[in-house]
Design an enzyme around this catalytic site. Structure first.
Site, mmCIF file in Angstrom:
data_model
loop_
_atom_site.group_PDB
_atom_site.id
_atom_site.type_symbol
_atom_site.label_atom_id
_atom_site.label_comp_id
_atom_site.label_asym_id
_atom_site.label_seq_id
_atom_site.Cartn_x
_atom_site.Cartn_y
_atom_site.Cartn_z
ATOM 1 C CB ALA A 111 -0.895 0.014 1.236
ATOM 2 C CE LYS A 112 5.362 4.955 -0.389
ATOM 3 N NZ LYS A 112 6.515 4.046 -0.170
ATOM 4 N N GLY A 113 0.407 5.798 0.723
ATOM 5 C CA GLY A 113 -0.486 6.933 0.898
ATOM 6 C C GLY A 113 0.269 8.217 0.680
#
Ligand code: GLU
Length: 422
Positions: A111-113
């Site tokens: 994931a990444k934000g």
């Protein structure tokens, strides 16, 4: 693959990720259904978060969290704050986390934000309120068993402390394992701060050994002196490498006899930057990338090695401390030149590997000594380096495609075993 001349396509991180995925998936003869699954993120969240600024004004920030895969475990990956953040970048970084966690064989998805903002222009209070509101907006989708954020560009241990506290307030109990990269006194792991740089050092040692070189005869240029670059430079220096150049976003340093990185740490702590360091000459930061050296460590941002400068690179080894520093089109040029690349999804995996150790320690409530953390990290980095080399030789592909093949194979195999929920 042919060289892409369109600069916009070349520097789109999602295109860069997809280009390598396709090459590797083709080589693997990946099942078309699994291909479809893995070529899109599982979930993409966009939030618009209001923040009261210090002057009373309300500002609205756009933030993203992309969960590319949760097949092998909770989604895992950092949060970055920068004006350039965009959905395609976050998508690419999320997919890279899936591949990275699979390359080092830890039980996480990817994931990444990110939030579009200019953290350099924001006060500590504004950053805290933005971080807390962002965390609150993501409350249902993050968690120790769901998705575990960590620091990335322009976020740090303090950011993680605010996220942990906000999540814990909503849960009505302290939940340390919701984020990693925390301060040690609130459930962080010893060795996490240095871990990405340590991983870079460990795989560089493996590469020089493989290529029959000695550290003290090996000149290194590092791009970036943030968390990754600074510790990579320090630990390489401690291993006897000659770190002759440091390139920052606005300046550079060069000393053909080697820069004393310990002294440079002290200088940066005292002055806030590396500019004017007396132990080296000032140098142009872009020229440093293509200057005479043996190992180049791009440890700053994406798209630093492109069709515009790849042909001029003199380094024989590139160790990607950053995510996506080399474009897919530049890969072709570097391969022709015979440059030995340790790709990002292997080279910078020391950070998330130690995040895994942090998550394990938090869930056990039992904290390891630093020597234990470092020994476990070395084990995983060396084994993963060997596994990628094995794949490259067995399938006659370059190191990057080998790392992707290894990762895709592992994720695909998990999905096949779990089956598709109807
Ligand atoms: N942001 C880091 C990376 O890109 C660390 C991620 C993590 O520890 O979860 O690998």
């Amino acid at each position: 693959m042919s060289v892409v001349h369109d600069q916009h396509t070349e520097t789109n991180p999602w295109e860069a990720q997809a280009a390598r995925f396709e090459l590797a998936a083709k080589k693997l003869n990946l099942d078309p259904g699994l291909w479809k699954i893995l070529s899109q993120p599982a979930r993409e969240i966009t939030v618009h978060i209001p923040v009261q600024m210090d002057d009373g004004r309300i500002e609205l920030f756009t933030g993203y969290r992309v969960q590319h895969s949760m097949a092998r475990g909770p989604a895992k990956g950092g949060i970055r704050y920068a004006p350039e953040v965009n959905l395609d970048e976050v998508r690419a970084l999320a997919a890279w986390m899936t591949w990275k966690c699979a390359v080092v064989d830890i039980p996480f998805g990817g994931a990444k934000g990110g939030i579009i903002c200019d953290p350099k222009k924001m006060s500590r209070g504004e950053l805290e309120r933005m971080t807390r509101r962002f965390t609150a907006e993501l409350i249902e989708v993050i968690g120790p068993e769901k998705d575990v954020p960590a620091p990335d560009v322009n976020t740090n241990e303090q950011t993680m402390a605010w996220m942990m506290d906000t999540y814990s307030m909503h849960m009505r109990q302290t939940v340390t394992a919701v984020v990693t990269g925390k301060p040690i006194e609130i459930g962080g792991s010893r060795g996490r701060r240095e871990a990405t740089g340590r991983g870079v050092m460990l795989v560089t040692l493996q590469a020089v050994k493989k290529l029959g070189r000695l550290p003290w005869d090996t000149r290194v240029v590092v791009q970036g002196f943030g968390n990754v670059g600074s510790y990579a430079a320090l630990l390489l220096h401690e291993q006897g490498f000659k770190v002759i150049g440091i390139a920052e976003w606005n300046c550079g340093l060069h000393n053909p006899n080697g820069i004393d990185i310990k002294k440079l740490f002290e200088y940066k702590a005292a002055t806030g930057g590396i500019q004017g360091f007396p132990g080296a000459d000032a140098a142009d930061q872009n020229e440093l990338l293509v200057s005479e050296c043996d190992v180049l460590v791009p440890a700053a941002m994406e798209n630093q090695i492109t069709t515009l400068n790849a042909a001029k690179i003199k380094a024989k080894i590139i160790v990607e401390g950053a995510n996506g520093p080399t474009t897919a089109a530049a890969d072709d040029i570097l391969q022709e030149k015979g440059v030995f690349i340790i790709p990002d999804i292997l080279a910078n995996a020391g950070g998330v590997t130690t995040s895994y150790f942090e998550w394990v320690q938090d869930r056990q409530g039992y904290f390891w000594k630093e020597a234990h953390v470092n020994a476990e990290l070395e084990h995983i980095m060396v084994d993963s380096f060997q596994a990628v080399m094995h794949y490259a030789e067995a399938h006659q592909v370059n190191n990057r495609i080998a790392a992707y093949m290894l990762a895709i194979d592992r994720v695909a195999s998990t999905i096949r075993t779990r089956g598709i929920y109807a």
